[in-house]
Write a protein that holds these residues in place. Structure first.
Motif, PDB file in Angstrom:
ATOM      1  N   PHE A   1      -2.835   2.757   4.045  1.00 49.53           N
ATOM      2  CA  PHE A   1      -3.998   3.052   4.897  1.00 49.53           C
ATOM      3  C   PHE A   1      -5.107   3.719   4.082  1.00 49.53           C
ATOM      4  O   PHE A   1      -6.267   3.297   4.117  1.00 49.53           O
TER       5      PHE A   1
ATOM      6  N   ARG B   1      -8.815   2.162   2.310  1.00 56.88           N
ATOM      7  CA  ARG B   1     -10.113   2.781   2.580  1.00 56.88           C
ATOM      8  C   ARG B   1     -10.791   3.248   1.292  1.00 56.88           C
ATOM      9  O   ARG B   1     -12.006   3.133   1.151  1.00 56.88           O
TER      10      ARG B   1
ATOM     11  N   TYR C   1       3.106   3.223   4.926  1.00 56.91           N
ATOM     12  CA  TYR C   1       1.981   2.787   5.750  1.00 56.91           C
ATOM     13  C   TYR C   1       0.777   3.678   5.527  1.00 56.91           C
ATOM     14  O   TYR C   1      -0.350   3.191   5.383  1.00 56.91           O
ATOM     15  N   HIS C   2       1.016   5.001   5.502  1.00 56.10           N
ATOM     16  CA  HIS C   2      -0.085   5.947   5.318  1.00 56.10           C
ATOM     17  C   HIS C   2      -0.710   5.785   3.937  1.00 56.10           C
ATOM     18  O   HIS C   2      -1.924   5.899   3.776  1.00 56.10           O
TER      19      HIS C   2
END
Length: 208
Positions: free
Chosen positions: A6, A10, A2-3
């Motif tokens: 993320f 970005r 997930y990180h």
């Protein structure tokens, strides 16, 4: 995982805004010189040739090529996961979401042709410099090429300007619906302006 996603999303958003934005504005600014005739455009292109070749190549590869390659590859990954619902929910943002993905697919093919033909083959392999005369001959001799080029420019402009709103939402700049609507409206206004400039400099190849 997930990180990782993320931060990659970005980075993908940031690269799209900065690199694609610089490429589009430079491209439109340089090509708009065609409205002043052959001397104006050729003069602008000659100014770029003053940059030392190793420096210019480094900018093309490291400053533009690699970042856009990342943006394109990760963008394809995102597009394959996306579920478009514009047919069921006809809100403007849903249509913009759909067009963002559609323009991404078109841009992949467009950039392969555009960079491959003009930069790699014409300028790199044959050693023919890009000039007003070359572009005028390219567009006036092939209506299909002209149409596909204009669509490609429109796709790039929309993808970038719509991405401004997405960037502001992704990075938490536009936190509320009202702010998002204002940014989206201004972004679409910029889209219209840049598309009109594109049509203007394209028309100059046929009237000069």
């Amino acid at each position: 995982m997930y990180h990782t996603s993320f931060y990659l999303r970005r980075l993908h958003s940031l690269v799209g805004l900065l690199v694609l934005g610089v490429v589009i504005f430079e491209h439109i600014f340089t090509n708009s010189m065609a409205m002043g005739g052959a001397a104006a455009l050729n003069g602008a292109l000659a100014m770029m040739e003053l940059i030392p070749r190793p420096v210019f190549l480094a900018i093309e590869v490291c400053g533009i090529g690699i970042p856009l390659l990342f943006h394109g590859i990760y963008g394809i990954y995102i597009a394959l996961q996306a579920n478009t619902n514009a047919r069921h929910y006809g809100y403007s943002r849903n249509w913009q979401f759909t067009l963002q993905r559609a323009t991404a697919w078109y841009l992949v093919a467009f950039l392969i042709w555009h960079v491959g033909y003009l930069r790699v083959f014409t300028k790199g392999v044959t050693g023919t410099p890009i000039s007003y005369e070359l572009l005028q001959n390219l567009f006036t001799s092939s209506p299909i090429t002209t149409i596909l080029y204009i669509i490609g420019m429109f796709a790039a402009i929309f993808h970038f300007t719509n991405g401004i709103t997405t960037f502001c939402m992704t990075w938490g700049i536009a936190k509320g619906p009202r702010c998002q609507k204002v940014i989206n409206f201004l972004s679409m206004c910029l889209c219209v302006v840049l598309c009109l400039i594109t049509l203007a400099f394209m028309a100059s190849y046929f009237v000069m």
